[in-house]
Design an enzyme around this catalytic site. Structure first.
Site, short mmCIF file in Angstrom:
data_model
loop_
_atom_site.label_atom_id
_atom_site.label_comp_id
_atom_site.label_asym_id
_atom_site.label_seq_id
_atom_site.Cartn_x
_atom_site.Cartn_y
_atom_site.Cartn_z
N GLY A 56 47.95 40.55 37.30
CA GLY A 56 47.36 39.27 36.92
C GLY A 56 48.47 38.27 36.70
O GLY A 56 49.65 38.65 36.57
N CYS A 83 51.28 46.59 37.28
CA CYS A 83 51.92 45.29 37.00
C CYS A 83 51.44 44.71 35.68
O CYS A 83 51.71 45.28 34.63
CB CYS A 83 51.71 44.34 38.18
SG CYS A 83 52.85 42.95 38.11
N TYR A 84 50.68 43.62 35.68
CA TYR A 84 50.19 43.07 34.40
C TYR A 84 49.41 44.15 33.65
O TYR A 84 49.51 44.27 32.41
CB TYR A 84 49.28 41.86 34.65
CG TYR A 84 48.67 41.30 33.37
CD1 TYR A 84 49.39 40.45 32.55
CD2 TYR A 84 47.36 41.66 32.99
CE1 TYR A 84 48.85 39.96 31.37
CE2 TYR A 84 46.81 41.17 31.81
CZ TYR A 84 47.55 40.32 31.01
OH TYR A 84 47.01 39.84 29.85
N GLU A 185 49.54 49.27 45.92
CA GLU A 185 48.47 48.96 46.87
C GLU A 185 48.96 48.23 48.12
O GLU A 185 48.26 48.19 49.12
CB GLU A 185 47.37 48.15 46.17
CG GLU A 185 47.72 46.72 45.78
CD GLU A 185 48.47 46.59 44.44
OE1 GLU A 185 49.05 47.59 43.99
OE2 GLU A 185 48.49 45.48 43.87
N ASP A 241 27.52 42.04 60.26
CA ASP A 241 26.84 42.41 59.01
C ASP A 241 25.32 42.48 59.18
O ASP A 241 24.70 43.46 58.77
CB ASP A 241 27.21 41.42 57.89
CG ASP A 241 28.71 41.32 57.70
OD1 ASP A 241 29.41 42.27 58.10
OD2 ASP A 241 29.18 40.30 57.16
#
Ligand code: XMP
Length: 541
Positions: A56, A83-84, A185, A241
């Site tokens: 974040g 991370c955050y 990621e 879709d």
């Protein structure tokens, strides 16, 4: 209530969807949950198999920075902070997060062990870490942070570090808490998927059973149960879709699904017939094709403003769908559901994710349904990423060229025909676009064979021709010509939000240019659009 999957708790990180996609790629189901909603879901009795905190933009010390109460760390489920998310875990559990002078951005080598307290003497070696199983020391990772964890909370051990970050990873394996400062990621952390899989399989004991074959099987059963012998209608456009959604529901309920295919005459060459051939004849779906190109051309007559064109087309589409659904109601007696091809990024981006089928009335989504028609919304793909939708399509037997089809805008060729739309100009676009598609499809196949990846970095993501409404002088067979210039747009992208112009080899461009000028009447010049997005958009209007 068991939630048989992982929560990706979103703290506003730019990679939240990427983390979720990586988890799904490891065949584990997950959902992105806003951090504000986790307490509510826990209170409702849900219990995930594990939780991943995203990164974040904030610092944990900022007022109003996203946070979770200490009670969230109950030990009931394992947590991986990224991370955050890592800093937040340290901060809430009593560690120390600081903002050093040196910021770390980009690729950095990460060394196993600890500089602060040798992990070995603290009772755990990084070699014992389940999270770092099969990860070698000094591999490259992707860092992007200003703060770091200077002191880990009680019970935690540092398991790796970098030259400028004392805590690249930490863990309290007894309580199931793990954290990494880097981004596992992104593909710039080559061992990242190993870390994520270790967390999912070794720490959370998830089974890799989230496959699109299972999804399709279970969804078909669920749709049968939900719909019973009631009736469903949908607007089929031929796009990925809506097509996959329709085939899936057709598998479940057969002729109780009716598709309305509004052919506004602004489709690409052969597209309308292909929709009827594939879905009508091969899949035996009940489709009503409504040919209304004259109606659209009449409304668009003399209109050259791009926004007005879009509005006219949107409104006319709604009017046609409205009339057709009324007619269908009369024929069928009662219709209970409207099928839509909503997918997960639409749900996440609109801040949704409640999961309960909403009852729609009138002008939502497809829009303009008559007020007295209260339809329940059926959205079987609302939890799937685009790649998963494509995989379901392949499971259901839809041909790869349809499942991997490039995006195509709702207003169709009208927004690729600059200035007023005419049948003559549309014909030039259709013919030149068909040639371009043949050549780029062949080029993409070549890349696929070379790389083994369907959407490699160099694959052309979207490609089409535009008619910029300019004519220029040329010479053909010793005669002067005064004909249209055709623009070629071909971009690389992952989601259409940003894009770059595709570096197509000259020989491919040469073939495209020669073929269009030679085969399409009224064209004597080809332009290649060298604009990225931003500052350009992908479409020209
Ligand atoms: P732009 O031109 O905004 O396009 O860079 C980004 C992506 O969106 C597609 N696009 C549309 N898709 N209805 C759609 O369904 C529309 O009105 C529309 N306008 C643009 C475009 O083709 C590209 O993939």
């Amino acid at each position: 209530m068991e939630f048989n999957g992982i929560w990706v708790v979103d703290f506003g990180g730019q990679y939240n969807q990427l983390i979720a996609r990586r988890v799904r790629e490891a065949h584990v189901y997950c959902e992105i949950v806003a951090y504000e909603n986790v307490s509510k879901r826990l209170a409702a009795g849900e219990c995930p198999k594990g939780v991943i905190f995203t990164g974040g933009p904030n610092s944990v010390y900022e007022t109003g920075a996203p946070t979770l109460p200490e009670t969230f760390f109950s030990g009931e489920f394992p947590i991986l902070g990224i991370c955050y998310g890592a800093q937040l875990m340290a901060h809430v559990l009593g560690g120390k997060v600081v903002s050093p002078d040196y910021k770390e951005y980009g690729r950095v080598a990460v060394t196993k062990g600890s500089t602060v307290i040798p992990a070995e003497t603290a009772g755990v070696t990084s070699a014992d870490s389940l999270l770092l199983k099969d990860v070698a020391s000094d591999e490259m990772c992707w860092m992007s942070h200003t703060d770091y964890i200077e002191q880990v909370p009680d019970g935690f051990k540092v398991t790796s570090y970098t030259a400028n970050c004392p805590t690249a990873s930490m863990e309290d394996s007894n309580r199931g808490f793990y954290a990494v400062q880097y981004h596992p990621e992104v593909h710039h952390t080559p061992f990242g998927q190993t870390v994520l899989k270790n967390f999912l399989y070794e720490v959370c004991h998830c089974e890799p059973n989230w496959t699109m074959a299972n999804f399709a099987k279970e969804k078909i059963k669920e749709i049968r149960e939900t719909v019973g012998d009631r009736k469903v209608m949908c607007a089929l456009s031929g796009g990925v879709d809506s097509s996959v959604a329709a085939v899936l529901v057709h598998e479940a309920i057969g002729d109780n699904l009716t598709c309305i295919f509004v052919d506004h005459g602004l489709l690409r060459k052969g597209e309308g017939d292909q929709v009827m051939q594939v879905y009508g004849e091969e899949f035996h779906m009940k489709i009503k094709r409504v040919n209304v190109s004259d109606r659209f051309m009449a409304k668009l007559d003399g209109v050259s403003d791009p926004e007005r064109k879009r509005k006219i087309i949107g409104a006319e589409f709604i009017a046609v769908f409205d009339e057709e659904s009324k007619a269908l109601f009369e024929e069928e007696g009662q219709i209970d559901f409207l099928l839509q091809g909503t997918i997960y990024p639409d749900v996440v981006e609109s801040g949704g994710g409640g999961g309960k089928a909403a009852v729609i009335k009138s002008h939502h989504n497809v829009g303009g349904l008559p007020d007295d028609m209260a339809l329940e919304l059926l959205e079987p793909l609302r939890n799937l990423f685009k790649d998963e939708v494509r995989a379901v399509g392949e499971e259901l037997g839809i041909a790869p060229e349809l499942v991997w089809r490039q995006p195509f805008p709702g207003p169709g060729l009208a927004i690729r025909c600059l200035g007023a739309v005419s049948e003559e100009k549309l014909e030039i676009i259709r013919e030149s676009d068909a040639i371009l598609r043949e050549e780029i499809d062949a080029y993409n196949v070549r890349l696929f064979k070379e790389t083994g990846v369907r959407n490699s970095e160099n694959s052309v993501w979207q490609y089409f021709t535009v008619l910029p409404d300019i004519r220029s002088v040329g010479v053909m067979g010793d005669a002067r010509t005064y004909d249209y210039a055709v623009g070629v747009r071909a971009v690389t992208s992952t989601d259409g939000m940003t894009s770059d112009w595709a570096r197509i080899p000259y020989d491919v461009l040469e073939t495209i240019s020669n073929r269009i000028v030679n085969e399409v009447n009224g064209v004597n010049r080809i332009l290649y659009d060298l604009t990225s997005k931003p500052p350009g958009t992908i479409e020209w209007e």
